[in-house]
Every structure is written in C-alpha cells, then in structure tokens.
Scaffold this motif. Structure first.
Motif, short mmCIF file in Angstrom:
data_model
loop_
_atom_site.label_atom_id
_atom_site.label_comp_id
_atom_site.label_asym_id
_atom_site.label_seq_id
_atom_site.Cartn_x
_atom_site.Cartn_y
_atom_site.Cartn_z
N LEU A 6 -30.77 -9.07 -27.76
CA LEU A 6 -30.88 -8.89 -26.63
C LEU A 6 -32.17 -9.05 -25.80
N ALA A 7 -33.18 -8.94 -26.49
CA ALA A 7 -34.43 -9.19 -25.69
C ALA A 7 -34.35 -10.87 -25.48
N LEU A 85 -38.50 -8.00 -35.53
CA LEU A 85 -38.52 -7.26 -34.28
C LEU A 85 -39.81 -7.15 -33.63
N ALA A 86 -40.86 -7.11 -34.56
CA ALA A 86 -42.26 -7.01 -33.77
C ALA A 86 -42.62 -8.48 -33.15
N ALA A 87 -42.18 -9.37 -33.76
CA ALA A 87 -42.14 -10.81 -33.22
C ALA A 87 -41.54 -10.90 -31.71
N ALA A 91 -43.14 -11.69 -28.00
CA ALA A 91 -42.72 -12.62 -27.34
C ALA A 91 -42.04 -12.20 -26.00
N HIS A 92 -41.46 -11.04 -25.85
CA HIS A 92 -40.61 -10.64 -24.54
C HIS A 92 -40.81 -9.22 -24.20
#
Length: 415
Positions: A6-7, A85-87, A91-92
C-alpha cells in the motif's frame, strides 16, 4: 506485506498488532532454525513481480542460505519480512503507522480497540492469520492444547513418551523441536487416516501439462485423469501444474463440487500439496525406523488425565478394539482452529448481517477482490479479508506465493 505494498502505491495505512513484533505470526515467530519453509526460497518473494527479492536478501544478509532451490528457516523469513517493512517505511515516511493494540470490534466506520479507543477507518483489512488449535473437550495438566504457546513444550522431559493428536505439519514441527532439544522418548501420533506430509524432491519439479479432462467436467473424471498422470511417475509434477490455478478452479467450482472436495479429497490434497523439505522427511523416516515415531489411523475417544500420565482411548480406523495409549503428555497438533462464526471479531459481523459464512462453513464469503459479502450477498466496499481466513473464497491462501497475489488484488481495489 500488504502495508508495504500500500505504501509503495502511495496509500497510507495503520498496521495494528497485539505485539511490537509485526510480520511473524505463528509460522515465522519460531526461534528454531530447524523449522524450514515448505516452499523453496526462489518462490518466496514477498512482492509479486519481483521474483528474486527474497533470494537477493538472503545473499546479502544470510549468504550461507542463499541457494535459490533450498528451503530457508522460517525464522529467517520472518527477518526478511520485517526488513522489507522497515525499508518501505524508510522509503515512504509517514505512510505506515504502527499501533500495538488489540481490536475488540469492527464497525462500518471505525475500529474499537480493547482499551476502548475508537480508531477512524475508511477501510479495514483483516489479516489475522492462523488461530491457535481448538483444544476440544480434553482438559488437564498433562494436555498441551496449544503447542505454539511460549514455553508449551518446556515441561516435556527428555525421556518422556508423548501422544500427538494430528499427523500433519504441526506434528512435524513439534517432533523436530523435541529432537533438537535432545529428547529420546517415543511419540505416537493419531489421526483419522494417519496421513503425513509428503516430502519435496531434492531438486525442483517441472510442472507437467494437464489435459483438458483434468481441468473441467465431473470431479470423478478429473481425479481419474490426475491419477493416470501420477502413475506415469511424477505426482509432484502434477501438483506443481495445479498450483498456480488452484484458486481459479476453486472459485469456478459449484457448491456441491466444493463440498465433495472437502469431504473426500482434502486430507490427500493437503499432504501432497503442502510438502516438507526432503531432509525433514528423511529425519521422520529415521524416527519411524528406530521405533520412536508411530503413526496410527483412528478416532480419539475419552482422555483421562492423571497426575503423572495421560491415557487416550481410541478406535482404530476400520473398526476393532485397541488398547489405550498411555504417555506422559498429549499434544494437540490438529492445526489452526478456524471458526469465523465464533471468532470475537467476525462473529458480531455475522450476527449483524455485515458478513456471512460460506455454505461449507470454512469461513466468511468474499468476492473476487477479497471483500466481505453481506448477508444479502452484496460486497462490503470497506471490509476485506486476506490470508488464511480467506480460505473459503480462494482455498489456497496460506502460502506466500498465493497470499502475495491476493495482496495485489486488494491493493488494486483500494487504489
């Protein structure tokens, strides 16, 4: 996985989990590296369309596990999901908000958290994963109802004998853990048909072309065609051919065909479709050959729990009388206890008419995008289900290769 996609699509989300450790669930929260994925690493990317994502991450972070056709530890896969998820969060920034909380209720416009806080929500996606087993009626200090609970196996002594209810993947996992701890006792596993998960081949299998009669028409004709192909020497190749189209075949099946599949074929489908790494299969064979693992076909009866032992009465499949099984412990390995009709989150939705059970009572009925269907059959535009709880709609929605495809459908619908 959904929050990350989604992000990447520019859509914000609030990721709610009861603990700070998100992305693990039952499968990937195991600390034991002997618990391996049931799918080869080169098929375990978390992102549809990026086939090398997981293998590349392994090569960079766990190079000793970077062989694409091997089976990585599930614990390591959990590390990969959390790293992804952390990456994406980095990034977003600001598109993913994490909340450590439990959801008490889902209403049309908000979530009610267990502490009473109301959280506004345009859309809710239930990604609750696999629940704990249904412990049944048996109770007692010598009965381990949820083997995945923290410390559940710690009470088992190194020489203790055990009775295991269920002969599937959970049984395999528990035996592995005990053996790794130095356990030298004996295990007797009981299920209705005594079917155990089949092992993968050492090397990947090539899907075999499926003839038209294996894809459509009466189920009896399809089964006959599949068995004929299997007799030609490579049943795994047949299963590989069905893998990418299983959900489509399930969606196209009539209610009667689905019922027959569940009633008659499901146990055999499960053990052939959800296979284990070859080395795990060899280890189980060695335990059986040494007389330390026995697998029995039958039905459980009365369970008597004493201060030092548990006695399990059972009836062999096909009739007859069998001596009770006595051991120091009984472990429930019957697998996830899916029951949308009694789940605290979904049961109220069913009672209110916002959701309905499928005819086989496998779970909530959904449309092709994963939206929950109201009692009158109309889809709810703001309530989705993803992952194992969506099995009634898509059947194969447990493994990552299947879930990531469903994620793309949900992201497309929300976009």
């Amino acid at each position: 996985m959904l929050a990350a996609r989604l992000a990447e699509s520019g859509l914000p989300s609030v990721l709610i989990n009861s603990t700070p450790e998100v992305g693990l669930g039952v499968a990937y929260s195991t600390p034991f590296e002997g618990h391996l994925l049931n799918v080869r690493s080169n098929r375990m990317t978390a992102v549809e369309g990026r086939p090398d994502d997981f293998v590349d991450w392994l090569k960079a972070n766990r190079p000793e596990l970077g062989e694409p056709s091997d089976f990585a530890p599930r614990k390591v896969y959990g590390d990969y999901v959390r790293a992804r998820l952390a990456a994406v969060e980095a990034a977003h920034p600001g598109l993913i908000e994490r909340r450590v909380a439990s959801v008490a209720a889902v209403t049309p416009s908000r979530l009610i958290l267990s502490d009473g806080e109301a959280l506004e929500a345009d859309t809710v996606v239930l990604c609750t994963g696999n629940p704990a087993p249904n412990a049944g009626d048996a109770r007692g200090d010598r009965i381990i109802g949820d083997p995945w609970a923290p410390g559940a196996l710690d009470r088992i002594g190194l020489a203790d004998d055990i009775v295991i209810v269920g002969t599937g993947l959970t049984m395999v996992d528990m035996v592995q853990v005990l053996v790794a701890r130095g356990w030298i006792g004996k295990a007797t596993a009981v299920s209705r048909r005594a079917l155990m998960p089949r092992p993968h081949n050492l090397f990947p299998d090539t899907p075999t072309p499926l003839p038209p009669e294996a894809l459509s028409g009466p189920l009896s004709r399809r089964l006959k065609a599949v068995r004929a192909l299997a007799r030609q020497g490579c049943w795994r190749c047949v299963m590989e051919a069905y893998r990418p189209i299983t959900a489509d075949l399930w969606i196209a099946a009539t209610p009667d065909q689905r019922a027959r599949m569940v009633r008659h074929l499901r146990p055999w489908w499960d053990v052939h479709r959800h296979r284990i790494a070859a080395r795990i299969g060899h280890a189980l064979d060695a335990l059986k050959a040494a007389g330390r693992l026995s697998v029995l076909a039958g039905r459980l009866g009365r369970v008597e729990c004493g201060p030092d032992a548990v006695t399990v009465h059972w009836s062999p499949r096909g009739g007859g009388v069998a001596a009770p099984l006595t051991a120091a412990w009984m472990i429930d390995c019957t697998g996830p206890g899916h029951s949308a009709a009694t789940d605290p989150l979904t049961a109220p939705l069913i009672r209110s008419g916002r959701a309905r059970m499928d005819p086989l009572r496998l779970g909530l009925e959904l449309d092709a995008a994963g939206r929950v269907l109201h009692a009158d059959g109309t889809p709810d535009p703001s309530l989705f289900v993803l992952g194992p709880p969506a099995r009634a709609a898509f059947w194969e929605t447990i493994a990552v290769p299947d879930i990531r495809k469903r994620i793309e459908a949900v992201v497309a619908a929300l976009s």
